[in-house]
Design a protein around this motif. Structure first.
Motif, short mmCIF file in Angstrom:
data_model
loop_
_atom_site.label_atom_id
_atom_site.label_comp_id
_atom_site.label_asym_id
_atom_site.label_seq_id
_atom_site.Cartn_x
_atom_site.Cartn_y
_atom_site.Cartn_z
N ARG A 50 -7.64 -0.23 -17.56
CA ARG A 50 -6.86 -0.63 -16.61
C ARG A 50 -7.92 -1.21 -15.46
NH1 ARG A 50 -1.90 3.41 -15.26
NH2 ARG A 50 -1.13 3.47 -17.55
N SER A 51 -7.51 -2.40 -14.90
CA SER A 51 -8.12 -3.18 -13.87
C SER A 51 -7.94 -2.59 -12.45
CB SER A 51 -7.80 -4.72 -13.86
OG SER A 51 -8.03 -5.29 -15.24
N THR A 52 -9.22 -2.67 -11.90
CA THR A 52 -9.11 -2.43 -10.45
C THR A 52 -8.97 -3.84 -9.37
OG1 THR A 52 -10.34 -0.38 -10.78
CG2 THR A 52 -10.34 -1.22 -8.36
N TYR A 53 -7.89 -3.86 -8.55
CA TYR A 53 -7.78 -5.02 -8.05
C TYR A 53 -7.73 -4.74 -6.39
CZ TYR A 53 -2.77 -3.82 -6.39
OH TYR A 53 -2.05 -3.33 -5.86
N GLY A 54 -7.99 -5.64 -5.58
CA GLY A 54 -8.25 -5.45 -4.07
C GLY A 54 -8.00 -6.89 -3.14
N TYR A 55 -7.60 -6.66 -2.12
CA TYR A 55 -7.40 -7.93 -1.25
C TYR A 55 -7.76 -7.55 0.03
CZ TYR A 55 -2.75 -5.61 -0.08
OH TYR A 55 -1.80 -4.94 0.15
N SER A 56 -8.05 -8.33 0.97
CA SER A 56 -8.54 -8.36 2.16
C SER A 56 -7.70 -9.61 3.02
CB SER A 56 -9.69 -8.23 2.53
OG SER A 56 -10.57 -9.29 2.13
N ILE A 57 -7.13 -9.23 4.19
CA ILE A 57 -6.13 -10.27 4.85
C ILE A 57 -6.59 -10.48 5.91
CG2 ILE A 57 -3.85 -11.20 5.25
CD1 ILE A 57 -2.72 -9.73 2.86
N PHE A 58 -7.30 -11.55 6.63
CA PHE A 58 -7.60 -11.79 7.86
C PHE A 58 -6.49 -12.51 8.88
CE2 PHE A 58 -11.01 -10.86 5.40
CZ PHE A 58 -11.84 -10.33 6.23
N LEU A 59 -6.40 -12.01 9.96
CA LEU A 59 -5.51 -13.06 11.00
C LEU A 59 -6.39 -13.26 12.16
CD1 LEU A 59 -2.96 -14.19 12.24
CD2 LEU A 59 -2.53 -11.77 13.32
N GLY A 60 -6.63 -14.82 12.23
CA GLY A 60 -7.61 -15.05 13.45
C GLY A 60 -9.03 -14.70 13.11
N GLY A 61 -9.59 -14.20 11.92
CA GLY A 61 -10.78 -13.90 11.89
C GLY A 61 -10.88 -12.39 11.93
N ASN A 62 -9.98 -11.58 12.24
CA ASN A 62 -9.72 -10.25 12.32
C ASN A 62 -9.12 -9.57 10.94
OD1 ASN A 62 -10.86 -9.72 14.97
ND2 ASN A 62 -9.00 -10.95 15.79
N LEU A 63 -9.67 -8.78 10.50
CA LEU A 63 -8.99 -7.81 9.44
C LEU A 63 -7.81 -6.99 9.58
CD1 LEU A 63 -9.28 -7.22 6.16
CD2 LEU A 63 -10.83 -5.39 6.76
N VAL A 64 -6.76 -7.42 9.09
CA VAL A 64 -5.52 -6.68 9.42
C VAL A 64 -4.85 -5.85 8.19
CG1 VAL A 64 -5.06 -8.25 11.19
CG2 VAL A 64 -4.24 -8.97 9.08
N SER A 65 -5.30 -6.38 7.04
CA SER A 65 -4.79 -5.51 5.86
C SER A 65 -5.69 -5.70 4.89
CB SER A 65 -3.29 -6.22 5.51
OG SER A 65 -2.68 -5.50 4.48
N TRP A 66 -5.64 -4.57 3.97
CA TRP A 66 -6.40 -4.25 2.58
C TRP A 66 -6.04 -3.44 1.78
CZ3 TRP A 66 -7.77 -2.65 7.84
CH2 TRP A 66 -7.93 -1.18 7.80
N SER A 67 -6.63 -3.50 0.67
CA SER A 67 -5.90 -2.81 -0.43
C SER A 67 -6.97 -2.38 -1.41
CB SER A 67 -4.60 -2.98 -1.03
OG SER A 67 -4.44 -2.23 -2.11
N ALA A 68 -7.22 -1.15 -2.20
CA ALA A 68 -8.16 -1.21 -3.37
C ALA A 68 -7.18 0.14 -4.24
CB ALA A 68 -9.30 -0.56 -2.92
N LYS A 69 -6.72 -0.77 -5.53
CA LYS A 69 -6.03 0.08 -6.16
C LYS A 69 -6.20 -0.31 -7.80
CE LYS A 69 -1.91 0.53 -3.10
NZ LYS A 69 -0.37 0.62 -3.20
N LYS A 70 -5.62 0.66 -8.72
CA LYS A 70 -5.95 0.46 -9.84
C LYS A 70 -4.54 0.11 -10.50
CE LYS A 70 -7.24 3.75 -12.92
NZ LYS A 70 -7.30 4.85 -13.57
N GLN A 71 -4.51 -1.06 -11.37
CA GLN A 71 -3.38 -1.86 -11.86
C GLN A 71 -2.47 -0.95 -12.74
OE1 GLN A 71 -4.49 -5.81 -13.43
NE2 GLN A 71 -4.58 -6.43 -11.58
N PRO A 72 -1.00 -0.92 -12.76
CA PRO A 72 -0.36 0.06 -13.52
C PRO A 72 -0.40 -0.23 -14.85
CG PRO A 72 1.09 -1.34 -12.11
CD PRO A 72 -0.56 -1.74 -11.83
N THR A 73 -1.00 -1.42 -15.28
CA THR A 73 -0.79 -1.81 -16.78
C THR A 73 -2.11 -2.51 -17.13
OG1 THR A 73 0.03 -4.11 -16.23
CG2 THR A 73 1.77 -2.23 -16.82
N VAL A 74 -2.23 -2.34 -18.48
CA VAL A 74 -3.55 -3.01 -19.03
C VAL A 74 -3.52 -4.60 -19.08
CG1 VAL A 74 -5.00 -3.27 -21.00
CG2 VAL A 74 -4.10 -0.91 -20.34
#
Length: 391
Positions: free
Chosen positions: A244-268
């Motif tokens: 399974r793949s590992t995915y992640g994201y990072s979301i910035f608001l006005g240059g500041n990091l406000v949300s992020w995630s690091a997870k394994k995808q539930p399916t292949v």
């Protein structure tokens, strides 16, 4: 309930007290308390946020107040000091509360105010983790995991699973202000039920990294713009056991990091394009939630959010209404992202891999690249201050 010391009935010392009401310890207590506080806030003129049920917003012309509730801990802010004072006095009349002044400490999070923003840290909490792991005098390491470290199920079972789970749970809470730990902690969390000596050694390495960066925290500065910018990435078939793949994201608001995630995808995923596209769908869902929240806070940026991805095939699928054989089984994600792009609510663009900030959430990186991305997501050591500095 036993008779409390000093208030025992001398004639009937074996008697117990009848408990008429308790705030703590009962399953329904948190719900009853939230119903009580929310009823008061709504009657005062607040509205409950649909994006976050624990957030209440008060509007009166151009004046705004935001109240965040976590059980019996409250954070209050606004743009009208006199309105804040009146409301705090009303709170004192309704509840027995203590006003602690400016926000400095909340649920283990330390807030340091600077000249151009603030820094969120968990220095004391991180130090407690190092002590609990018995690594006070251990040598620090520059990264949470080396590029060759992998969590696999084979190996000698660890004889103290409670310690492992305790450390991993504590590290998971530490990621609130330390997004640079997200990937490593996510890997450790996947082996809580079948852990080995190797797993514990890797967790100890994570703690040694924490020891060397114990003063680091998440920095927020005054935004130069109000744009929402997201980075989405996936490492195809990262898990060597489940593929399974590992995915992640990072979301910035006005240059500041406000949300992020690091997870394994539930399916292949059958291809890197598919895993990247599914990662884009998850990042897009988070961006939609952030826009709903900002809209309720009356701070929604006028420009549409932008989502960056380093896979051109996934970008092509999001921008072109062309379905082909490889996309037949991912129609749900396809339609979700595609409709956001078509309606003008989201803009997708290509970003080179060397600028893909979400890489830090999908894999172990070499030290130079890891430190570079850590700086870009604004995880920095505390600013130096001389003793007596009141700024």
């Amino acid at each position: 309930m036993e008779q409390p010391p000093g208030f025992a009935n001398s004639k009937h010392p074996d008697y117990v007290c009848k408990l008429n009401r308790a705030l703590y310890g009962l399953k329904q207590a948190p719900r009853a308390w939230f119903q009580r506080i929310s009823s008061f806030l709504i009657s005062y003129g607040f509205t409950c946020s649909r994006a976050d049920p624990s957030l209440f917003v008060f509007t009166q012309g151009e004046s705004l107040m935001y109240l965040l509730v976590y059980v019996d801990d409250l954070i209050l802010t606004g743009n009208n000091s006199s309105l804040l004072t009146v409301f705090i006095n009303r709170l004192h009349q309704e509840f027995v509360i203590k006003d602690l002044g400016s926000l400095n400490y909340f649920l283990g999070l330390e807030v340091l105010h600077t000249n151009d923003g603030l820094v969120l840290t968990q220095t004391k909490y991180a130090n407690d983790i190092v002590i609990r792991a018995g690594l006070t005098h251990a040598k620090p390491v520059p990264t949470p995991l080396s590029t060759s470290d992998t969590f696999v199920s084979d190996g000698v079972p660890f004889d103290d699973p409670t310690l492992y789970r305790s450390l991993v749970g504590a590290l998971q809470y530490l990621t609130i202000t330390r997004p640079d730990l997200a990937y490593a902690v996510n890997q450790a969390c996947q082996h809580l039920h079948a852990l080995t000596e190797k797993h514990f050694q890797l967790v100890k390495r994570i703690v040694r990294y924490v020891k060397g960066t114990i003063s680091h925290g998440l920095v927020f500065t005054r935004p130069t713009s109000s744009t929402i910018l997201g980075y989405s990435d996936a490492d195809w078939a990262r898990c060597i056991e489940t593929r399974r793949s590992t995915y992640g994201y990072s979301i910035f608001l006005g240059g500041n990091l406000v949300s992020w995630s690091a997870k394994k995808q539930p399916t292949v995923s059958r291809s890197s394009c598919e895993s990247e596209y599914r990662a884009m769908a998850n990042a897009a869902a988070e961006i939609v939630w952030i826009t709903h929240l900002l809209q309720e806070l009356r701070t929604l940026p006028p420009s549409r959010p932008t989502l960056l991805c380093d896979n051109r095939s996934a970008l092509f699928m999001s921008q072109n209404p062309v379905s082909h054989k490889r996309a037949k089984h991912i129609d749900l994600d396809y339609h979700f992202v595609r409709e956001l792009v078509m309606s003008g609510k989201l803009h997708t663009k290509f970003v080179p891999t060397k600028l893909q900030l979400a890489d830090i959430f999908t894999k172990s990186l070499p030290r130079p690249q890891f430190e570079h991305f850590r700086d870009l997501i604004r995880v920095h050591p505390l600013p130096f201050r001389l003793t007596g500095d009141k700024r």
